[in-house]
Write a protein that holds these residues in place. Structure first.
Motif, PDB file in Angstrom:
ATOM      1  N   SER A 154      -0.465 -13.749  29.528  1.00 27.77           N
ATOM      2  CA  SER A 154      -1.134 -14.931  29.140  1.00 27.77           C
ATOM      3  C   SER A 154      -0.493 -15.631  28.110  1.00 27.77           C
ATOM      4  O   SER A 154      -0.139 -16.927  28.081  1.00 27.77           O
ATOM      5  CB  SER A 154      -2.698 -14.781  28.875  1.00 27.77           C
ATOM      6  OG  SER A 154      -3.378 -14.126  29.940  1.00 27.77           O
ATOM      7  N   PHE A 169      -3.802 -19.625  35.134  1.00 26.43           N
ATOM      8  CA  PHE A 169      -4.753 -19.163  34.151  1.00 26.43           C
ATOM      9  C   PHE A 169      -6.125 -19.084  34.498  1.00 26.43           C
ATOM     10  O   PHE A 169      -6.924 -18.341  34.004  1.00 26.43           O
ATOM     11  CB  PHE A 169      -4.790 -20.408  32.977  1.00 26.43           C
ATOM     12  CG  PHE A 169      -3.354 -20.504  32.140  1.00 26.43           C
ATOM     13  CD1 PHE A 169      -3.050 -19.158  31.433  1.00 26.43           C
ATOM     14  CD2 PHE A 169      -2.605 -21.378  32.202  1.00 26.43           C
ATOM     15  CE1 PHE A 169      -1.746 -19.196  30.749  1.00 26.43           C
ATOM     16  CE2 PHE A 169      -1.462 -21.358  31.798  1.00 26.43           C
ATOM     17  CZ  PHE A 169      -0.808 -20.560  30.657  1.00 26.43           C
ATOM     18  N   THR A 190      -6.019 -15.583  35.975  1.00 28.48           N
ATOM     19  CA  THR A 190      -6.101 -14.710  34.836  1.00 28.48           C
ATOM     20  C   THR A 190      -7.315 -14.612  34.229  1.00 28.48           C
ATOM     21  O   THR A 190      -7.826 -13.514  33.757  1.00 28.48           O
ATOM     22  CB  THR A 190      -5.130 -14.990  33.746  1.00 28.48           C
ATOM     23  OG1 THR A 190      -5.249 -16.276  33.168  1.00 28.48           O
ATOM     24  CG2 THR A 190      -3.625 -14.850  34.118  1.00 28.48           C
ATOM     25  N   TYR A 191      -8.018 -15.787  34.243  1.00 25.86           N
ATOM     26  CA  TYR A 191      -9.669 -15.585  33.962  1.00 25.86           C
ATOM     27  C   TYR A 191     -10.558 -14.938  34.667  1.00 25.86           C
ATOM     28  O   TYR A 191     -11.151 -13.861  34.266  1.00 25.86           O
ATOM     29  CB  TYR A 191     -10.033 -17.189  33.793  1.00 25.86           C
ATOM     30  CG  TYR A 191     -11.598 -17.166  33.473  1.00 25.86           C
ATOM     31  CD1 TYR A 191     -12.150 -16.512  32.204  1.00 25.86           C
ATOM     32  CD2 TYR A 191     -12.273 -17.873  34.251  1.00 25.86           C
ATOM     33  CE1 TYR A 191     -13.408 -16.841  32.203  1.00 25.86           C
ATOM     34  CE2 TYR A 191     -13.713 -18.001  34.034  1.00 25.86           C
ATOM     35  CZ  TYR A 191     -14.268 -17.435  32.988  1.00 25.86           C
ATOM     36  OH  TYR A 191     -15.727 -17.692  32.980  1.00 25.86           O
ATOM     37  N   CYS A 240      -9.864 -11.113  34.219  1.00 21.78           N
ATOM     38  CA  CYS A 240     -10.546 -10.868  32.972  1.00 21.78           C
ATOM     39  C   CYS A 240     -12.050 -10.430  32.961  1.00 21.78           C
ATOM     40  O   CYS A 240     -12.755  -9.575  32.686  1.00 21.78           O
ATOM     41  CB  CYS A 240     -10.287 -11.972  31.693  1.00 21.78           C
ATOM     42  SG  CYS A 240      -8.604 -11.925  31.093  1.00 21.78           S
ATOM     43  N   THR A 246     -10.035 -17.007  25.935  1.00 19.67           N
ATOM     44  CA  THR A 246      -8.557 -17.762  25.945  1.00 19.67           C
ATOM     45  C   THR A 246      -8.387 -18.141  27.142  1.00 19.67           C
ATOM     46  O   THR A 246      -7.723 -19.545  27.196  1.00 19.67           O
ATOM     47  CB  THR A 246      -7.806 -16.894  25.028  1.00 19.67           C
ATOM     48  OG1 THR A 246      -7.952 -16.257  23.755  1.00 19.67           O
ATOM     49  CG2 THR A 246      -6.368 -17.642  24.743  1.00 19.67           C
ATOM     50  N   ASN A 247      -8.410 -17.391  28.014  1.00 17.68           N
ATOM     51  CA  ASN A 247      -7.906 -18.221  29.379  1.00 17.68           C
ATOM     52  C   ASN A 247      -8.810 -19.143  30.044  1.00 17.68           C
ATOM     53  O   ASN A 247      -8.262 -19.907  30.902  1.00 17.68           O
ATOM     54  CB  ASN A 247      -7.905 -16.663  30.513  1.00 17.68           C
ATOM     55  CG  ASN A 247      -6.519 -16.019  30.345  1.00 17.68           C
ATOM     56  OD1 ASN A 247      -5.603 -16.072  30.911  1.00 17.68           O
ATOM     57  ND2 ASN A 247      -6.791 -14.935  29.540  1.00 17.68           N
ATOM     58  N   THR A 300      -8.354 -23.613  31.491  1.00 18.68           N
ATOM     59  CA  THR A 300      -8.463 -24.050  32.873  1.00 18.68           C
ATOM     60  C   THR A 300      -9.215 -25.348  32.640  1.00 18.68           C
ATOM     61  O   THR A 300      -9.643 -25.789  31.495  1.00 18.68           O
ATOM     62  CB  THR A 300      -9.289 -23.009  33.574  1.00 18.68           C
ATOM     63  OG1 THR A 300     -10.750 -22.960  32.779  1.00 18.68           O
ATOM     64  CG2 THR A 300      -8.543 -21.601  33.664  1.00 18.68           C
TER      65      THR A 300
END
Length: 284
Positions: free
Chosen positions: A43, A74, A77-78, A81, A122-123, A127
């Protein structure tokens, strides 16, 4: 006097009690640490080392890697997570029922949960909550400035372009990079030095989510000129030429120059200051 000898069941109980009170990392802890480190590296590297230093508009960050079948990088990646948080929650529940609670274990699980939360937050801020049209590309454009009136915004060209060179019968000037949307016929304008930043910006960035949509709402757009459209199409045609594969990108586009309209020419003072050879570039 009693004997100091311990029975085997007493030794096993003493070992279990010592294991419950002690703190050590097992395979689940190491797997979670590796996943967190990997996700943070991906990220931060994608965001800070690539997009923040090269993206002239917010849409490029919000739609990075997006295609017809996949969401943006992103957003992926969210979601990863969130799956990591679910995995660590299952690990915590399992240990709550099979291990005696101690402060070291509670502190460790809390630290992991906080790391996953901030990584996911953060991710999520990178978005978009709704569909965003990605730009068709990036190109150096004329540095125009907005002038607001009561009814509209007028875009004013500079009185004198920042002349750079003359080659192949065309004048070029220095300009900023901007995102181009052909169908919408617009060019992005982002004055990065004139943003109103709240005093609790870091807190808002974590809690509110989709913080980059706020930057997008502050970004302005101006009409795409006919010359800029023609220049952009020529650039895309050049980039699609397979014979130019492996060559430097400056073959098709410049990182800091744009072609000036044929109706414009430097002032006599500029031509006198820069002796121009019309067959060569004055600045190399």
């Amino acid at each position: 006097m009693g004997s100091d000898k311990l029975y085997r069941w007493e030794e096993r109980r003493a070992k279990r009690d010592a294991a419950d009170k002690s703190f050590h990392l097992d395979i689940l802890d190491w797997v979670t640490l590796i996943l967190i480190s990997t996700m943070a590296f991906i990220s931060l590297r994608l965001f800070f080392m690539f997009e923040t230093t090269s993206s002239p508009c917010v849409e490029m960050i919000l739609t990075m890697g997006k295609s017809s079948g996949l969401p943006s990088i992103f957003k992926l990646t969210y979601w990863i997570c969130l799956l990591m948080i679910l995995f660590w929650f299952c690990v915590s529940v399992h240990r709550a029922f099979h291990k005696r609670p101690n402060w070291a274990l509670i502190a460790w699980h809390t630290l992991i949960f906080l790391s996953l939360f901030f990584l996911a937050a953060t991710n999520r801020n990178l978005t978009a909550s709704s569909y965003i049209i990605p730009p068709d590309g990036v190109m150096v454009v004329e540095s125009m400035m907005p002038q607001s009136t009561e009814t509209e915004i007028k875009w004013l060209s500079p009185t004198e372009p920042n002349w750079a060179e003359y080659k192949n019968g065309q004048w070029y000037a220095h300009g900023p990079k901007a995102c181009i949307w052909l169908d919408e016929g617009i060019v992005s304008f982002n004055d990065r030095y004139d943003l109103e930043r709240p005093s609790n910006m870091a807190f808002q960035f974590v809690i509110n989510g989709h913080a980059f949509e706020t930057l997008k709402s502050r970004q302005m757009y101006r009409p795409l000129s006919k010359l800029e459209r023609e220049t952009f199409l020529k650039m895309k045609q050049c980039q699609a030429d397979i014979t130019k594969y492996g060559q430097h990108r400056s073959v098709c586009m410049s990182d800091y120059l744009y072609p000036v309209s044929p109706e414009l020419e430097p002032s006599p003072e500029f031509l006198e200051f820069w002796p121009i050879d019309r067959k060569k570039s004055p600045l190399r």
